[in-house]
Design a protein around this motif. Structure first.
Motif, PDB file in Angstrom:
ATOM      1  N   ARG A 130      -1.950   6.201  -1.852  1.00 10.12           N
ATOM      2  CA  ARG A 130      -2.123   7.581  -1.306  1.00 10.12           C
ATOM      3  C   ARG A 130      -3.251   8.201  -2.096  1.00 10.12           C
ATOM      4  O   ARG A 130      -3.405   9.401  -1.577  1.00 10.12           O
ATOM      5  CB  ARG A 130      -0.899   8.254  -1.188  1.00 10.12           C
ATOM      6  N   GLY A 131      -3.828   7.676  -2.974  1.00 15.49           N
ATOM      7  CA  GLY A 131      -4.820   8.150  -3.908  1.00 15.49           C
ATOM      8  C   GLY A 131      -6.115   8.285  -3.359  1.00 15.49           C
ATOM      9  O   GLY A 131      -6.430   7.706  -2.072  1.00 15.49           O
ATOM     10  N   SER A 132      -6.889   8.883  -3.912  1.00 16.09           N
ATOM     11  CA  SER A 132      -8.461   9.005  -3.309  1.00 16.09           C
ATOM     12  C   SER A 132      -9.049   7.541  -3.726  1.00 16.09           C
ATOM     13  O   SER A 132      -8.660   6.718  -4.250  1.00 16.09           O
ATOM     14  CB  SER A 132      -9.299   9.953  -4.003  1.00 16.09           C
ATOM     15  N   ALA A 133     -10.247   7.549  -2.862  1.00 13.24           N
ATOM     16  CA  ALA A 133     -11.027   6.202  -3.175  1.00 13.24           C
ATOM     17  C   ALA A 133     -11.368   6.039  -4.802  1.00 13.24           C
ATOM     18  O   ALA A 133     -11.390   4.811  -5.009  1.00 13.24           O
ATOM     19  CB  ALA A 133     -12.179   6.333  -2.270  1.00 13.24           C
ATOM     20  N   GLN A 134     -11.637   7.065  -5.406  1.00 13.21           N
ATOM     21  CA  GLN A 134     -12.012   7.079  -6.811  1.00 13.21           C
ATOM     22  C   GLN A 134     -10.788   6.513  -7.511  1.00 13.21           C
ATOM     23  O   GLN A 134     -11.025   5.858  -8.562  1.00 13.21           O
ATOM     24  CB  GLN A 134     -12.523   8.250  -7.252  1.00 13.21           C
TER      25      GLN A 134
END
Length: 400
Positions: A255-259
Motif C-alpha cells: 500500500r506504499g507509494s511508488a517511491q
C-alpha cells in the motif's frame, strides 16, 4: 576372484577421460568405433536374468512405440504379495516388441554392477548425477521420435546395429522444462550414421536425434546421461537462504507509494548482491548439491553391524577397500582454512594422511589395506584406520 588391486579396464579407459572432457567442452558429437567390445558392459543374458528373476516397479520398465507408452497391464502382472511390483509376461512382452515397441529399463545402473561402476566413474569425472538407461529394439519403428535431451549423453552400442540421425540444437542450452519450447530442426541431419556393436557415440545436450533398429538386426544399447548443473539449480538452492536476511522476511509495501516500493526493491537488490559475493558460495552450493545424492552407498555386512561405529585409537579394516560413493568432494579451503571432505551430507576435515588415502581411493578401484598403509606415515595409520572405518560404517566405502 581377481586380485583386489586389479584395475578393470572400463569404458572411460577406452574413450580417454581427457578426450571425453574435451568433447563435452567443444559441444560437438563424436563416435569412437569398436572400443567397447570386450568385455560387454551388459549382455542379453543380463537382460533376460533381470526381467525373469526380479519383479519391477512400473517406473523401471517401459515399452514405447510411435511416441506413446504402452500400458504396463498389457505385458506385466501385479505380484500377489505387492501393490507396486509386477512380473513380466514373456509372451505378451515378445509380441509387443515384435510389433515395433522399444524396451527401456530405466536406471539400470541400480540393478547391474558393471553399469553402476561405469556410471560412478562418469560421476567422479563430471561432478554430477549420471542416469543409465538400457534400450532394446527389433524393428525400424521409433519409440520416441525426433527429440532432444537436456543432458550430456554417452551411447554404448552393446549388440546389433542401430541407425542414428542427429541435428544441432535449435536453442542454446535448452532445458526440457524451459520457458520456451525449441523449434524442431528442418532440413538434412548433421549426421546419419549406423552404430555397430562396440561403438560409442557422444551427443551433447540439446542435440536433436532419432534412433531406430532399421538395419535388419535387433539392437541393445546403453545411454549414460550426465545431468548438467545450471544457474537455475544454483538459484533454487540459493533462494532457501534468503529468509536469513530481514529484508526478505518483512512485508512488501503493497500500500506504499511508488517511491517506497522502488526503495524496498533497491534494498533487496543491495542485500542480494552482498549475499552473492560472499566467499565460497559456489563451493557451498556444489557440496550441498552433491550431498543430496544418496545413491551408490553400499552396506558392509556382516562386519559393519558387529563392529558398530569406529572408536578407540585404531580400528580393524578389511583386506581391501573401494570408494563406492561417487559424489564426494574435497573443498580446499574449508572452515579454519583446512581442506574438507564432504559426502552424502557428512563432513570431515582432511589432514595429510586422510588426503593421501582419499587420493588413492578416488578412482573407485579396489585397493589393499596394505597399499593404503604404505602411503602414509606409520604414526598416522592408527588414526587413519578410524577414519576409514567410519567411511565403511556410513556406506561410502566398500570392503572385502
Amino acid at each position: 576372484m581377481a586380485d583386489a588391486t586389479e584395475r578393470r579396464k572400463d569404458l572411460l579407459d577406452a574413450i580417454g577421460r581427457e578426450a571425453l572432457l574435451a568433447q563435452i567442452d567443444a559441444r560437438r558429437p563424436r563416435i569412437w568405433r569398436g572400443i567397447a567390445t570386450s568385455p560387454a558392459l551388459f549382455t542379453w543374458d543380463d537382460l533376460n536374468d533381470l526381467l525373469s528373476r526380479q519383479p519391477l516397479e512400473p517406473s523401471r520398465l517401459t515399452l514405447a512405440r510411435d511416441r506413446s507408452t504402452i500400458p504396463h497391464e498389457s505385458y506385466t502382472l501385479q505380484l500377489p504379495s505387492s501393490r507396486r511390483l509386477r512380473n513380466v509376461v514373456p509372451q505378451a512382452l515378445h509380441e509387443h516388441l515384435a510389433e515395433g515397441a522399444t524396451l527401456v529399463v530405466n536406471a539400470v545402473d541400480e540393478l547391474h554392477e558393471d553399469t553402476e561402476r561405469t556410471a560412478a566413474d562418469l560421476e567422479r569425472l563430471l561432478h554430477t548425477h549420471v542416469v543409465t538407461n538400457l534400450y532394446g529394439s527389433w524393428t525400424g519403428t521409433q519409440g520416441f521420435g525426433l527429440h532432444f535431451d537436456d543432458q550430456e549423453v554417452v551411447v554404448v552400442q552393446l549388440s546389433g546395429r542401430k541407425r542414428w540421425r542427429y541435428y544441432p540444437p535449435t536453442r542454446t542450452a535448452a532445458l526440457l522444462n524451459d520457458v520456451v519450447r525449441p523449434p524442431k530442426p528442418v532440413g538434412e541431419p548433421y549426421a546419419d550414421i549406423v552404430l555397430e556393436e562396440g561403438d560409442v557415440l557422444f551427443l551433447p545436450r540439446g542435440w536433436w536425434h532419432g534412433a531406430s533398429a532399421s538395419e535388419g538386426t535387433h539392437s541393445l544399447h546403453l545411454t549414460y546421461a550426465a545431468i548438467p548443473v545450471t544457474g537455475v539449480d544454483f538459484f533454487r538452492w540459493f533462494v532457501r537462504s534468503l529468509p536469513a536476511e530481514e529484508i526478505f522476511r518483512v512485508d512488501l509495501p503493497l500500500r506504499g507509494s511508488a517511491q517506497e516500493k522502488d526503495a524496498h526493491v533497491q534494498r533487496m537488490k543491495e542485500v542480494l548482491g552482498e549475499m552473492l559475493t560472499r566467499p565460497g558460495l559456489a563451493d557451498r552450493f556444489l557440496a550441498a548439491f552433491a550431498s543430496g545424492d544418496n545413491r551408490r552407498m553400499h552396506t558392509n555386512l556382516p562386519t559393519a553391524v558387529t563392529a558398530g561405529p569406529p572408536s578407540g585409537p585404531a580400528a580393524a579394516l578389511p583386506a581391501a577397500l573401494r570408494l563406492s560413493y561417487a559424489r564426494g568432494r574435497i573443498t580446499e579451503d574449508g572452515p579454519g582454512g583446512r581442506p574438507v571432505f564432504t559426502a552424502a551430507g557428512n563432513e570431515w576435515e582432511v589432514g595429510k594422511a586422510r588426503r593421501l588415502a582419499l587420493d588413492t581411493l578416488w578412482d573407485g578401484a579396489w585397493h589393499t589395506t596394505e597399499e593404503l598403509r604404505a602411503a602414509v606415515p606409520d604414526e598416522a595409520w592408527p588414526r587413519l584406520t578410524v577414519f576409514l572405518a567410519d567411511l565403511l560404517h556410513r556406506g561410502l566405502v566398500s570392503g572385502r
